[in-house]
Write a protein that holds these residues in place. Sequence first.
Motif, PDB file in Angstrom:
ATOM      1  N   PRO A  18      -6.221 -12.048   4.868  1.00 54.49           N
ATOM      2  CA  PRO A  18      -6.935 -12.545   3.706  1.00 54.49           C
ATOM      3  C   PRO A  18      -8.397 -12.456   4.066  1.00 54.49           C
ATOM      4  O   PRO A  18      -9.120 -13.194   4.642  1.00 54.49           O
ATOM      5  N   THR A  19      -9.100 -11.304   3.884  1.00 52.50           N
ATOM      6  CA  THR A  19     -10.209 -10.493   4.257  1.00 52.50           C
ATOM      7  C   THR A  19     -11.401 -11.468   4.070  1.00 52.50           C
ATOM      8  O   THR A  19     -12.162 -11.712   4.575  1.00 52.50           O
ATOM      9  N   VAL A  20     -11.517 -11.898   2.642  1.00 52.91           N
ATOM     10  CA  VAL A  20     -12.663 -12.746   2.275  1.00 52.91           C
ATOM     11  C   VAL A  20     -12.606 -13.891   3.000  1.00 52.91           C
ATOM     12  O   VAL A  20     -13.670 -14.541   3.494  1.00 52.91           O
ATOM     13  N   SER A  79      -5.391 -12.026  -3.629  1.00 53.21           N
ATOM     14  CA  SER A  79      -6.008 -11.008  -2.806  1.00 53.21           C
ATOM     15  C   SER A  79      -4.682 -10.002  -2.633  1.00 53.21           C
ATOM     16  O   SER A  79      -3.975 -10.093  -1.921  1.00 53.21           O
ATOM     17  N   TYR A  80      -5.106  -8.763  -2.801  1.00 52.56           N
ATOM     18  CA  TYR A  80      -4.421  -7.658  -2.511  1.00 52.56           C
ATOM     19  C   TYR A  80      -4.291  -7.596  -0.752  1.00 52.56           C
ATOM     20  O   TYR A  80      -2.972  -7.237  -0.263  1.00 52.56           O
ATOM     21  N   PHE A  81      -5.395  -7.858  -0.095  1.00 51.97           N
ATOM     22  CA  PHE A  81      -5.251  -7.942   1.204  1.00 51.97           C
ATOM     23  C   PHE A  81      -4.607  -8.764   2.080  1.00 51.97           C
ATOM     24  O   PHE A  81      -3.920  -8.565   2.990  1.00 51.97           O
ATOM     25  N   THR A  82      -4.432  -9.832   1.141  1.00 54.67           N
ATOM     26  CA  THR A  82      -3.454 -10.794   1.870  1.00 54.67           C
ATOM     27  C   THR A  82      -2.158 -10.507   1.897  1.00 54.67           C
ATOM     28  O   THR A  82      -1.466 -10.751   2.935  1.00 54.67           O
ATOM     29  N   GLN A 138       0.922  -1.184   0.063  1.00 51.10           N
ATOM     30  CA  GLN A 138       0.143  -0.181   0.029  1.00 51.10           C
ATOM     31  C   GLN A 138       1.154   1.400  -0.049  1.00 51.10           C
ATOM     32  O   GLN A 138       0.247   2.481  -0.081  1.00 51.10           O
ATOM     33  N   GLU A 139       2.266   1.144   0.243  1.00 46.44           N
ATOM     34  CA  GLU A 139       3.171   2.132   0.184  1.00 46.44           C
ATOM     35  C   GLU A 139       3.448   2.639  -1.333  1.00 46.44           C
ATOM     36  O   GLU A 139       3.365   1.965  -2.396  1.00 46.44           O
TER      37      GLU A 139
END
Length: 189
Positions: free
Chosen positions: A178-180, A170-173, A156-157
Amino acid sequence: MDIGKKIILASNSPRRKQLLQEMGFTFEVRTKPTEEVYPKDLEAAKVAEYLAVLKASPFKNELEEIELVVTSDTTVIVEDEILGKPKDAEEAFEMIQKLSGKSHDVTTGVCLMSKDKEVSFSDSTTVTFRSLSEDEIKYYIENYKPYDKAGAYGIQEWIGLTGITEIKGSYFTVMGLPTVKLYEALKSF
């Protein structure tokens, strides 16, 4: 979002706190120091989940009936080598140089533990960096000091915005949760 349990996030990661909050969960943060060691013969892709379970274990005997602890660990794997958190700028530089111009896997393991139940899982995302110059790597390290991040970078930086050409998964992983998969696991817990 109410799941009928009091959620305890066992992490000081500001990114994990932010993601869990944005998922709509109310939680408290409670951490316990855990030495992050794993068997040397453990397959690299399984290390993050192993460490997430290890981080949950100190909570096992003190959880109340209504409490659920969430632990997580993220590993960066390039050519079967696990890149942890860098100790200093020199090590951060070496790590990012190893990632430059290549694809690598980011695996985040999660453990959900209550007084009488434990569920663990992991998720992997493949990230590709363009070739980064020495000056770009130095700029990133000097300005963002990524010493609390596996593989010495935060997607994210600046380095993610300017250096990542592709992600598969997944970007969030990559951010640390791993949000989902976590959402589904919390709903069914």
